[in-house]
Design a protein around this motif. Structure first.
Motif, PDB file in Angstrom:
ATOM      1  N   LEU A 273      -5.942  91.093  75.261  1.00  0.00           N
ATOM      2  CA  LEU A 273      -6.043  92.549  75.376  1.00  0.00           C
ATOM      3  C   LEU A 273      -7.459  93.022  75.028  1.00  0.00           C
ATOM      4  O   LEU A 273      -7.998  93.929  75.677  1.00  0.00           O
ATOM      5  CB  LEU A 273      -5.015  93.218  74.468  1.00  0.00           C
ATOM      6  CG  LEU A 273      -4.857  94.737  74.621  1.00  0.00           C
ATOM      7  CD1 LEU A 273      -4.548  95.112  76.054  1.00  0.00           C
ATOM      8  CD2 LEU A 273      -3.773  95.259  73.691  1.00  0.00           C
TER       9      LEU A 273
ATOM     10  N   PHE B  20      -9.623  92.282  77.931  1.00  0.00           N
ATOM     11  CA  PHE B  20      -9.384  93.288  78.969  1.00  0.00           C
ATOM     12  C   PHE B  20     -10.191  94.561  78.680  1.00  0.00           C
ATOM     13  O   PHE B  20     -10.826  95.131  79.570  1.00  0.00           O
ATOM     14  CB  PHE B  20      -7.883  93.594  79.006  1.00  0.00           C
ATOM     15  CG  PHE B  20      -7.499  94.751  79.881  1.00  0.00           C
ATOM     16  CD1 PHE B  20      -7.357  94.594  81.253  1.00  0.00           C
ATOM     17  CD2 PHE B  20      -7.264  96.012  79.344  1.00  0.00           C
ATOM     18  CE1 PHE B  20      -6.991  95.655  82.059  1.00  0.00           C
ATOM     19  CE2 PHE B  20      -6.899  97.076  80.138  1.00  0.00           C
ATOM     20  CZ  PHE B  20      -6.765  96.896  81.501  1.00  0.00           C
ATOM     21  N   GLN B  21     -10.180  95.011  77.435  1.00  0.00           N
ATOM     22  CA  GLN B  21     -10.886  96.251  77.076  1.00  0.00           C
ATOM     23  C   GLN B  21     -12.398  96.098  77.137  1.00  0.00           C
ATOM     24  O   GLN B  21     -13.116  97.075  77.343  1.00  0.00           O
ATOM     25  CB  GLN B  21     -10.460  96.702  75.674  1.00  0.00           C
ATOM     26  CG  GLN B  21      -8.990  97.116  75.591  1.00  0.00           C
ATOM     27  CD  GLN B  21      -8.584  97.571  74.211  1.00  0.00           C
ATOM     28  OE1 GLN B  21      -8.795  98.719  73.841  1.00  0.00           O
ATOM     29  NE2 GLN B  21      -7.999  96.667  73.439  1.00  0.00           N
TER      30      GLN B  21
ATOM     31  N   LYS C 125     -11.278  95.118  85.174  1.00  0.00           N
ATOM     32  CA  LYS C 125     -10.077  95.109  84.326  1.00  0.00           C
ATOM     33  C   LYS C 125      -8.852  94.679  85.141  1.00  0.00           C
ATOM     34  O   LYS C 125      -7.998  93.911  84.672  1.00  0.00           O
ATOM     35  CB  LYS C 125      -9.854  96.491  83.715  1.00  0.00           C
ATOM     36  CG  LYS C 125     -10.800  96.849  82.583  1.00  0.00           C
ATOM     37  CD  LYS C 125     -10.478  98.227  82.031  1.00  0.00           C
ATOM     38  CE  LYS C 125     -11.207  98.507  80.729  1.00  0.00           C
ATOM     39  NZ  LYS C 125     -12.670  98.474  80.832  1.00  0.00           N
TER      40      LYS C 125
ATOM     41  N   PHE D 265      -6.488  91.492  84.484  1.00  0.00           N
ATOM     42  CA  PHE D 265      -5.064  91.784  84.266  1.00  0.00           C
ATOM     43  C   PHE D 265      -4.177  90.854  85.081  1.00  0.00           C
ATOM     44  O   PHE D 265      -3.213  90.280  84.572  1.00  0.00           O
ATOM     45  CB  PHE D 265      -4.802  93.247  84.634  1.00  0.00           C
ATOM     46  CG  PHE D 265      -3.387  93.695  84.427  1.00  0.00           C
ATOM     47  CD1 PHE D 265      -2.927  94.077  83.184  1.00  0.00           C
ATOM     48  CD2 PHE D 265      -2.498  93.741  85.490  1.00  0.00           C
ATOM     49  CE1 PHE D 265      -1.626  94.506  82.990  1.00  0.00           C
ATOM     50  CE2 PHE D 265      -1.190  94.166  85.320  1.00  0.00           C
ATOM     51  CZ  PHE D 265      -0.765  94.553  84.058  1.00  0.00           C
TER      52      PHE D 265
ATOM     53  N   ARG E 172      -0.041  87.287  80.056  1.00  0.00           N
ATOM     54  CA  ARG E 172      -0.783  88.325  79.336  1.00  0.00           C
ATOM     55  C   ARG E 172      -0.044  88.824  78.099  1.00  0.00           C
ATOM     56  O   ARG E 172      -0.614  89.519  77.269  1.00  0.00           O
ATOM     57  CB  ARG E 172      -1.094  89.489  80.284  1.00  0.00           C
ATOM     58  CG  ARG E 172       0.096  90.270  80.760  1.00  0.00           C
ATOM     59  CD  ARG E 172      -0.310  91.384  81.719  1.00  0.00           C
ATOM     60  NE  ARG E 172      -0.616  90.901  83.039  1.00  0.00           N
ATOM     61  CZ  ARG E 172       0.254  90.813  84.038  1.00  0.00           C
ATOM     62  NH1 ARG E 172       1.500  91.167  83.828  1.00  0.00           N
ATOM     63  NH2 ARG E 172      -0.112  90.368  85.209  1.00  0.00           N
ATOM     64  N   TYR E 173       1.268  88.483  77.970  1.00  0.00           N
ATOM     65  CA  TYR E 173       2.051  88.998  76.847  1.00  0.00           C
ATOM     66  C   TYR E 173       2.228  87.970  75.733  1.00  0.00           C
ATOM     67  O   TYR E 173       3.088  88.119  74.877  1.00  0.00           O
ATOM     68  CB  TYR E 173       3.428  89.458  77.343  1.00  0.00           C
ATOM     69  CG  TYR E 173       3.356  90.409  78.515  1.00  0.00           C
ATOM     70  CD1 TYR E 173       2.540  91.530  78.478  1.00  0.00           C
ATOM     71  CD2 TYR E 173       4.083  90.162  79.672  1.00  0.00           C
ATOM     72  CE1 TYR E 173       2.456  92.393  79.560  1.00  0.00           C
ATOM     73  CE2 TYR E 173       4.006  91.019  80.759  1.00  0.00           C
ATOM     74  CZ  TYR E 173       3.184  92.138  80.692  1.00  0.00           C
ATOM     75  OH  TYR E 173       3.112  92.986  81.773  1.00  0.00           O
TER      76      TYR E 173
ATOM     77  N   ASN F 267       0.195  90.104  72.897  1.00  0.00           N
ATOM     78  CA  ASN F 267       0.542  91.527  72.818  1.00  0.00           C
ATOM     79  C   ASN F 267       1.663  91.836  73.795  1.00  0.00           C
ATOM     80  O   ASN F 267       1.695  91.305  74.899  1.00  0.00           O
ATOM     81  CB  ASN F 267      -0.678  92.391  73.163  1.00  0.00           C
ATOM     82  CG  ASN F 267      -1.844  92.163  72.207  1.00  0.00           C
ATOM     83  OD1 ASN F 267      -2.717  91.358  72.469  1.00  0.00           O
ATOM     84  ND2 ASN F 267      -1.836  92.848  71.082  1.00  0.00           N
TER      85      ASN F 267
ATOM     86  N   ASP G  73       2.237  97.355  74.248  1.00  0.00           N
ATOM     87  CA  ASP G  73       0.847  97.451  73.778  1.00  0.00           C
ATOM     88  C   ASP G  73      -0.103  97.631  74.953  1.00  0.00           C
ATOM     89  O   ASP G  73      -1.013  98.466  74.918  1.00  0.00           O
ATOM     90  CB  ASP G  73       0.466  96.194  72.990  1.00  0.00           C
ATOM     91  CG  ASP G  73       1.296  96.024  71.723  1.00  0.00           C
ATOM     92  OD1 ASP G  73       1.724  97.060  71.171  1.00  0.00           O
ATOM     93  OD2 ASP G  73       1.514  94.876  71.303  1.00  0.00           O
ATOM     94  N   TRP G  74       0.115  96.839  75.997  1.00  0.00           N
ATOM     95  CA  TRP G  74      -0.726  96.942  77.190  1.00  0.00           C
ATOM     96  C   TRP G  74      -0.589  98.324  77.830  1.00  0.00           C
ATOM     97  O   TRP G  74      -1.584  98.927  78.270  1.00  0.00           O
ATOM     98  CB  TRP G  74      -0.327  95.858  78.201  1.00  0.00           C
ATOM     99  CG  TRP G  74      -0.888  94.512  77.886  1.00  0.00           C
ATOM    100  CD1 TRP G  74      -0.355  93.570  77.082  1.00  0.00           C
ATOM    101  CD2 TRP G  74      -2.109  93.957  78.391  1.00  0.00           C
ATOM    102  NE1 TRP G  74      -1.147  92.450  77.040  1.00  0.00           N
ATOM    103  CE2 TRP G  74      -2.241  92.659  77.842  1.00  0.00           C
ATOM    104  CE3 TRP G  74      -3.104  94.418  79.247  1.00  0.00           C
ATOM    105  CZ2 TRP G  74      -3.316  91.831  78.129  1.00  0.00           C
ATOM    106  CZ3 TRP G  74      -4.176  93.588  79.538  1.00  0.00           C
ATOM    107  CH2 TRP G  74      -4.291  92.324  78.980  1.00  0.00           C
TER     108      TRP G  74
ATOM    109  N   VAL H 273      -3.543 100.971  78.785  1.00  0.00           N
ATOM    110  CA  VAL H 273      -3.759 101.359  80.186  1.00  0.00           C
ATOM    111  C   VAL H 273      -3.624 102.878  80.337  1.00  0.00           C
ATOM    112  O   VAL H 273      -4.384 103.514  81.093  1.00  0.00           O
ATOM    113  CB  VAL H 273      -2.768 100.623  81.113  1.00  0.00           C
ATOM    114  CG1 VAL H 273      -2.773 101.226  82.515  1.00  0.00           C
ATOM    115  CG2 VAL H 273      -3.141  99.143  81.193  1.00  0.00           C
TER     116      VAL H 273
ATOM    117  N   LEU I  97       3.399  97.272  84.592  1.00  0.00           N
ATOM    118  CA  LEU I  97       3.875  97.192  83.212  1.00  0.00           C
ATOM    119  C   LEU I  97       5.272  97.789  83.074  1.00  0.00           C
ATOM    120  O   LEU I  97       6.123  97.252  82.361  1.00  0.00           O
ATOM    121  CB  LEU I  97       2.885  97.913  82.289  1.00  0.00           C
ATOM    122  CG  LEU I  97       1.547  97.181  82.088  1.00  0.00           C
ATOM    123  CD1 LEU I  97       0.501  98.106  81.512  1.00  0.00           C
ATOM    124  CD2 LEU I  97       1.746  95.963  81.195  1.00  0.00           C
TER     125      LEU I  97
END
Length: 646
Positions: free
Chosen positions: A26, A29-30, A38, A42, A48-49, A52, A56-57, A61, A87
């Motif tokens: 995450l 990504f930021q 991004k 993603f 990706r989980y 987080n 959270d994502w 977003v 998401l």
């Protein structure tokens, strides 16, 4: 070590030595500079989980989305909304995900092809989760119209609807032609999927055959040192091998061959558990449940209980139902009926919860179809219409001069209603007549099908009797040449008998599925030549080919002659490295047939022998019966027969 290898191969974490620092996905990504960057990060993250949650994502977003809306950056807004829709889908809010994706797609003319593909894929996946298969088909048709043909098929929809046999046929037609002959990993994956459809369709024996084919292709891929394999390919092959082992084990449980199933299921669980990847969680749980079932049936009650009480992680409702059912069965076996009843009650609660979930899906379907804003608009329109109707009624009541008009209208309405009633009664009478005729026709068809099956059964029995008479004659004959001639005749009779056996066992009496028939025919020929042919590797490629009896019988006799000749003459010294390849493919009303072996080949005077050999003359005549001409290739190692047929 295997876990470290997998994490490096998949990009899930970056561990180089004891002093390395794990990167938070995450945060990565930021730190990306632009919305497209991004987006790429993603969708490139395999899991990706892992650090987080999706919530959270979504929070992050949403912050970027609000900022983009304030600056009126249209491209960034669309980019973040696509991620937002993804998401919501991952969280399980499918109606929200659909609403966002549909809103983005309303301006499809301003979207590039890749963005359209992403949005359509989101709609496709959401409609699948909502069980809205008609909408899912519409989306896939839209993909095709945009030229997005990759991965666009309909077999998964058939599978979701429980039509596994139809799904298998669609899968073979869609996927098999796209796989190169030398892509052994893809071929292994293909046969594993075909096996899954057969297993789900309660055809466990045929499923095991497909899983064994998948294992064979996988061994060829692993042992092929001519092409350097990537880390991803090595990982895929190892995980696929473990999946296949588990599938074979499940098939053996369905066949009640519990002892045979246990080593396959244990190996699959051990390997997949080492990967520590959520992608395999469902398979591990299924394998554990099937393994527990096998131990229960073998009275290994303690082992079964230990498995059922182990940590399963997050389970689906169906898995939870099966686990409770097995635990209840365990307690029934040891006569602890109080504990058994607790698990039965748990299943009742889960069933009630499933019904509630169905209602929730129905609500989401309604919102996905209409949309929240559309629902509000509909309510406003209904209220407006209600006010207009009230006003209209007041005007009618205030104007007495319209009473006569209302009365006349009522009379005509009654006359019209009387006409409708008459038409309705007449329609009911016609429908009854049609139903009676349909019932009569269906009964006649069933009777004819039963008679036809009986005819095929009797023909098969008569042919078996002929085969038995030939066997008796063989025992009373001392001439070696006569015995061989009788054995050949018996083999040909068996080939024809097998056709009729397959027909009366089929639901469809008009055609024969050739893959299963050819495999049965080869087993029959092998039983005749008990001392040979069992070490020969035989590959049959006739999946999905169906022939009527007029063409199936000549093919059966041709194959009987060719396989018999290979067993008798092709490998005079040793059949350890012997190979036979049989290919049969339907193409419209015609097709193509090929037979090859790597034996000693035909003798130099084979052309002269053609006129004197009963087998070769019979093959030529049967090929002529199929309106074709036999081609023989003697230039390569062994021999190859081929022809096109109509």
């Amino acid at each position: 070590m295997l876990s470290i290898f997998l994490f490096v191969g998949l990009g899930l974490s970056y561990a180089q030595d004891s002093d390395s620092i794990e990167i938070n996905l995450l945060d990565d990504f930021q730190n990306a500079q632009s919305a497209p960057q991004k987006m790429k990060l993603f969708y490139d993250m395999p899991n990706r989980y892992i650090q987080n949650s999706a919530y959270d994502w979504l929070e992050v977003v949403n912050v970027y989305l609000n900022s983009s809306e304030k600056t009126r950056d249209t491209l960034a807004v669309n980019t973040y909304r696509i991620m937002q829709s993804q998401l919501y889908k991952d969280i399980g809010d499918y109606d929200k995900s659909v609403a966002i994706a549909k809103d983005i797609y309303t301006n499809k003319d301003s979207l590039d092809k890749n963005t359209k593909a992403l949005v359509l894929t989101l709609l496709d996946e959401n409609y699948g989760k909502l069980q809205m298969y008609d909408k899912q088909i519409e989306i896939r048709e839209a993909k095709k119209s945009l030229g997005l043909t990759e991965g666009v098929a309909f077999y998964d929809i058939y599978a979701n609807m429980g039509l596994y046999r139809q799904a298998m046929k669609q899968y073979i037609l869609a996927v098999k032609p796209t796989i190169p002959d030398n892509d052994y990993l893809a071929l292994a994956r293909h046969h594993n999927v075909v096996g899954d459809y057969l297993r789900l369709d309660k055809s466990a024996p045929t499923a095991i055959t497909e899983y064994n084919k998948a294992t064979g292709f996988l061994k060829v891929f692993i042992n092929d040192n001519s092409n350097e394999k990537t880390e991803k390919e090595i990982f895929e092959s190892e995980s696929l091998k473990a999946e296949i082992e588990g599938n074979i084990g499940k098939s053996y449980v369905l066949l009640k061959n519990y002892i045979e199933s246990i080593p396959h299921l244990n190996e699959s669980i051990d390997v997949l558990s080492e990967y520590n990847n959520e992608e395999y969680a469902d398979q591990i749980i299924d394998n554990k449940l099937y393994l527990a079932e096998a131990h229960l049936q073998l009275d290994n009650n303690r082992t079964a209980k230990r498995l059922l009480e182990s940590s399963f992680g997050e389970m689906t409702a169906q898995q939870e139902l099966k686990r409770n059912r097995l635990l209840a069965y365990y307690y029934d076996k040891i006569e602890n009926f109080k504990s058994a009843s607790l698990f039965y009650k748990r299943n009742e609660r889960i069933t009630d919860s499933l019904k509630a979930n169905e209602l929730s899906i129905l609500k989401q379907q309604l919102v996905a179809i209409v949309g929240t804003s559309d629902l509000e608009n509909s309510r406003k329109l209904i209220n407006q219409q209600k006010l207009a109707n009230d006003k209209f009624r007041s005007e009618i009541q205030a104007k007495d001069e319209r009473i006569n008009l209302v009365f006349i209208s009522l009379v005509f309405t009654l006359l019209g209603f009387a006409g409708l009633v008459y038409a309705y009664l007449k329609s009911i009478k016609n429908q009854r007549l049609i139903a009676e005729q349909k019932h009569f026709i269906e009964n006649s068809l069933k009777e004819k099908e039963s008679l036809l099956k009986e005819i095929h059964h009797r023909v098969k029995n008569n042919l078996q009797m002929v085969s038995s008479l030939l066997s008796l004659q063989t025992r009373n004959t001392k001439s070696k040449a006569a015995i061989e001639a009788l054995e050949e005749g018996k083999s040909r009779v068996k080939a024809m008998a097998l056709i009729h056996q397959k027909l009366y066992q089929n639901d469809d009496l008009s055609v024969i599925e050739m893959q299963g028939y050819i495999e049965s025919l080869i087993n029959s020929v092998q039983s005749v030549y008990k001392k040979g042919g069992h070490n020969i590797s035989i590959t049959v490629d006739a999946e999905g080919t169906e022939l009527d009896i007029d063409r199936a019988i000549p093919f059966g006799l041709i194959l009987n002659e060719l396989v018999s000749n290979s067993f008798k003459y092709a490998f005079p010294e040793s059949d350890e490295n012997g190979k036979i390849y049989i290919h049969l493919r339907q193409n419209g009303e015609g097709g193509y047939f090929e037979y090859a072996d790597n034996g000693v080949g035909l003798p130099d005077d084979s052309d002269e022998r053609t006129n004197s050999s009963m087998g070769l003359r019979l093959i030529n005549r049967l090929v002529n019966q199929l309106q074709s001409k036999l081609n023989v290739d003697k230039t390569k190692e062994g021999v190859r027969f081929w022809f096109n047929y109509k």
